[in-house]
Scaffold this motif. Structure first.
Motif, mmCIF file in Angstrom:
data_model
loop_
_atom_site.group_PDB
_atom_site.id
_atom_site.type_symbol
_atom_site.label_atom_id
_atom_site.label_comp_id
_atom_site.label_asym_id
_atom_site.label_seq_id
_atom_site.Cartn_x
_atom_site.Cartn_y
_atom_site.Cartn_z
ATOM 1 N N ALA A 268 36.850 40.959 41.702
ATOM 2 C CA ALA A 268 37.807 41.510 42.805
ATOM 3 C C ALA A 268 39.149 41.325 41.982
ATOM 4 O O ALA A 268 40.381 41.747 42.387
ATOM 5 C CB ALA A 268 37.544 40.958 43.968
ATOM 6 N N SER A 269 39.140 39.966 41.454
ATOM 7 C CA SER A 269 40.476 39.765 40.817
ATOM 8 C C SER A 269 40.936 40.486 39.438
ATOM 9 O O SER A 269 42.115 40.010 38.921
ATOM 10 C CB SER A 269 40.512 38.144 40.307
ATOM 11 N N MET B 140 35.887 56.997 46.086
ATOM 12 C CA MET B 140 35.653 55.689 45.399
ATOM 13 C C MET B 140 35.297 55.566 43.766
ATOM 14 O O MET B 140 36.107 54.725 43.029
ATOM 15 C CB MET B 140 34.888 54.607 46.026
ATOM 16 N N TRP B 141 34.928 56.711 43.426
ATOM 17 C CA TRP B 141 34.613 56.770 41.901
ATOM 18 C C TRP B 141 35.843 57.305 41.112
ATOM 19 O O TRP B 141 35.907 57.178 40.043
ATOM 20 C CB TRP B 141 33.346 57.755 41.733
ATOM 21 N N THR C 229 31.301 39.032 42.503
ATOM 22 C CA THR C 229 32.551 39.155 43.418
ATOM 23 C C THR C 229 33.633 38.681 42.432
ATOM 24 O O THR C 229 35.160 38.817 43.124
ATOM 25 C CB THR C 229 32.295 38.498 44.670
ATOM 26 N N PRO D 291 41.104 44.075 38.849
ATOM 27 C CA PRO D 291 40.960 45.529 39.185
ATOM 28 C C PRO D 291 40.945 46.282 38.086
ATOM 29 O O PRO D 291 40.475 47.577 38.142
ATOM 30 C CB PRO D 291 42.343 45.631 40.343
ATOM 31 N N TRP E 203 33.366 47.876 42.461
ATOM 32 C CA TRP E 203 33.790 46.660 43.631
ATOM 33 C C TRP E 203 32.887 46.806 44.851
ATOM 34 O O TRP E 203 32.152 45.801 45.247
ATOM 35 C CB TRP E 203 35.090 46.515 43.959
ATOM 36 N N PHE E 204 32.799 48.060 45.569
ATOM 37 C CA PHE E 204 32.065 48.372 46.672
ATOM 38 C C PHE E 204 30.311 48.091 46.409
ATOM 39 O O PHE E 204 29.572 47.597 47.107
ATOM 40 C CB PHE E 204 32.340 49.268 47.289
ATOM 41 N N ALA F 215 34.677 52.114 43.445
ATOM 42 C CA ALA F 215 33.288 52.041 43.828
ATOM 43 C C ALA F 215 32.589 50.804 43.272
ATOM 44 O O ALA F 215 31.570 50.299 43.743
ATOM 45 C CB ALA F 215 32.778 53.230 43.110
ATOM 46 N N PHE G 240 37.280 46.526 36.785
ATOM 47 C CA PHE G 240 36.244 47.218 37.862
ATOM 48 C C PHE G 240 36.766 48.652 37.737
ATOM 49 O O PHE G 240 35.704 49.422 37.999
ATOM 50 C CB PHE G 240 35.891 46.527 39.137
#
Lengths: 339, 295
Positions: A249-250, A224-225, A246, A252, A232-233, A230, A255
């Motif tokens: 999330a829109s 994820m990194w 959150t 990408p 986002w999570f 990462a 993040f």
């Protein structure tokens, strides 16, 4: 070609290397930064002990979440392997009265450390008590406990109570009476440049570098990194969340940039924090990363303590100028590679 | 001032900088320093060639000794996270283990034997503990921890969070399976010890809750709180505490090489809540989607 033409450059190189090592480690340094860190570290450590006291018997004693016997067994090798050296006398204290007495003593010692009272004694005492708690509280610890313990450990090497402290007041107040006594100078050291202050500073700086390097390398082994998710999570984890991020999330690209910057900042911290040109950038990023952790991931104490720890890279003279006190004539002992 | 040289003055002479006294606001006070310098200048034996020759050698020895200690400590700082990263299916790197061996105890005592793998290798789901408390006369009361409403301030909440993560981290399914005991007794013994460790910590937590709720029956189980990926979230932005995201992790035996979910037939879960005399079926918590955690 003769032997001397080969050995001479090697000897010269070795001599320069030893000189650089000596300058890096044994140049006396003013303890001003360490004295400021003492206050912040002491207060954070005090806070951890006070919070523990709010539910003390759930974490210590025979009826704790992890009781005395199980905690001891986790270190004794009862479940395989050899026992470890992470020992604690708290495993053997069951009486609530004794545990409360111990807790109160710990809080008082930590308060003395934070205030810089008899720091030569209170600093190692605070550190030792903290270690006893750490080895007892297996299972309930996280990054905050690591960094605050390391800070105390390195501060206790140095005369961190020589400024901004009760000790400094005592030294000034009683100097005429006891100033010719050796114990007086040991117990209430002056804030003059010292090798001890420099050694403590360098050890803490290098320890931070190790933490970030391996923090980054560990992340680099994940997926994820690298794919950018990462962050986002991390913000999408409800148990960590303190402020809702959150909406990210829109975005990408946002993040994923934050993810990649965090990864590379951690890995290259150990190299880029030393040069004068890049140090301010790296430290500013530390404030941003750890400030984000404090604000958005609910770890206010950990994020704050990591910011405090990064201040070890602030030169004492800079801090003194910022405080508006010139103090003694500056000790111009820095060299280009060892600022 | 022409004071006779004393042991004290010798000490001050050797450390003229440290002998300076300063006031609490940091301004210099030259009193001690000037007096020590005056004393030194009246003591020719303190400036003897022999003494001057011994001082640099002493300082070199001190620096050498300190350097050895510094290098040892830095190795104790550096090697544990390196050992953590160099651990593989066959164990740790032999060279790293050899270097770390003499420093391991030192690092353990100082609590510097850490891996520093924060949110690494990947940020993952949280693991909580579901608690059911029953007095046998009605529906059990259920809650999960960590719980911000029950644990405040945030640091106390985080301590409970770390406990629930720790229980999950040390989880070992029931076993070892008979085929493992035949194939590799050493691995079977390691499995049994790991299982014993999990059970002791699990039981300690249950006993703590029973202590807090005397006379009541208590059961706990592990719950995984999944995180939707950002694409799923953009399509359906459910609240992060939506019940669909909570998965109960059953404590069931599984095959030794199998992935989680590859369970051996039979073998009831070992963390059933007491249901004696409970009207209305199993508690709400047990109706949550039951899955074994994904790796």
């Amino acid at each position: 070609m003769n032997v001397a033409s080969i050995t001479a450059p090697v000897r010269d190189w070795a001599s320069e290397a030893i000189g650089a090592w000596d300058r890096f480690w044994f140049t006396p340094r003013r303890p001003t930064t360490l004295c400021a860190l003492r206050i912040a570290t002491g207060l954070m450590l005090l806070y951890t002990h006070v919070v523990l006291a709010s539910d003390l018997l759930s974490f210590l004693g025979p009826n704790a979440w992890i009781d005395n016997e199980v905690s001891r067994q986790l270190h004794s090798g009862a479940f395989g392997g050899a026992g470890d050296w992470g020992q604690s006398y708290l495993w053997y204290i069951s009486s609530p009265a004794a545990l409360w007495t111990h807790q109160i003593v710990t809080i008082l010692v930590t308060l003395a450390f934070a205030a810089g009272f008899l720091t030569r004694i209170s600093a190692p005492a605070a550190w030792f008590l903290q270690l006893m708690y750490l080895h007892r509280l297996t299972g309930a610890l996280f990054g905050l406990d690591q960094i605050v313990t390391y800070a105390v450990m390195y501060l206790m090497i140095a005369p961190c109570g020589s400024r901004f402290s009760v000790d400094a007041w005592l030294r000034d107040h009683f100097h005429d009476r006891f100033g010719d006594r050796r114990w007086f100078h040991w117990l209430l050291p002056s804030p003059a440049p010292s090798v001890a202050a420099n050694v403590a500073t360098r050890l803490f700086q290098l320890h931070l570098c190790v933490m970030y390097l391996f923090g980054g390398l560990a992340k680099a082994r994940g997926q994820m990194w690298w794919d950018g998710t990462a962050m986002w999570f991390a913000v999408g984890n409800y148990e960590y969340q303190s402020l809702d991020l959150t909406w990210i999330a829109s975005y990408p690209r946002l993040f994923s940039i934050l993810t990649h910057v965090t990864l590379f900042w951690e890995i290259f911290y150990c190299a880029l924090v030393w040069p004068r040109l890049t140090r301010p950038v790296i430290l500013a990023m530390a404030v941003a990363v750890h400030g984000g952790i404090a604000l958005f991931l609910g770890m206010i104490t950990f994020g704050t303590m990591m910011i405090i720890a990064n201040m070890i890279f602030l030169k004492p003279e800079w801090l003194e100028r910022w405080l508006g006190r010139g103090g003694d004539e500056p000790q111009r002992v820095e060299h280009a590679a060892a600022s | 001032m022409t004071a006779e040289p004393t042991t004290r003055s010798k000490t001050l002479k050797r450390r003229p900088v440290a002998a300076r006294s300063t006031s609490s606001d940091g301004s210099a006070d030259q009193r001690a320093s000037s007096s020590s310098q005056t004393r030194a200048s009246d003591s020719p034996e303190l400036d003897s060639p022999e003494l001057n020759e011994r001082r640099p050698r002493f300082r070199r020895l001190v620096r050498l000794g300190l350097s050895v200690l510094i290098v040892g400590h830095l190795l104790a700082v550096f090697l544990p996270p390196l050992a953590f990263q160099t651990r593989g299916p066959l164990g740790s790197s032999p060279s790293v283990e050899t270097l770390l061996a003499p420093l391991r105890g030192y690092g353990q005592f100082l609590y510097i034997d850490r891996g520093y793998a924060f949110f690494a290798p990947d940020p993952g789901p949280s693991h909580l503990i579901g608690v059911a408390i029953s007095d046998g006369s009605g529906e059990p009361r259920e809650h999960m921890f960590p719980d911000l409403e029950r644990q405040w301030p945030r640091l106390l909440y985080h301590r409970h969070f770390m406990l629930s993560e720790f229980l999950h981290e040390i989880h070992q399914p029931p076993g070892p399976p008979p085929e493992l005991e035949e194939a590799s007794p050493e691995e079977a013994e390691a499995w049994a010890r790991a299982r014993a460790r999990f059970r002791r910590v699990h039981d300690s937590m249950v006993e703590h809750l029973e202590y807090k709720h005397p006379g009541k029956q208590v059961a706990i189980r592990r719950i995984e709180h999944a995180i939707p990926n950002f694409l799923e979230y953009m399509e359906d932005p459910i609240p992060l505490d939506d019940p669909r995201l909570y998965n109960v992790l059953l404590d069931r035996p599984r095959r030794p090489e199998g992935p989680p979910g590859d369970e051996l037939p039979g073998g009831p879960p070992t963390d059933e809540l007491p249901t004696d005399g409970l009207p209305g079926g199993p508690p709400e918590m047990l109706r949550l989607r039951e899955e074994v955690a994904a790796p």
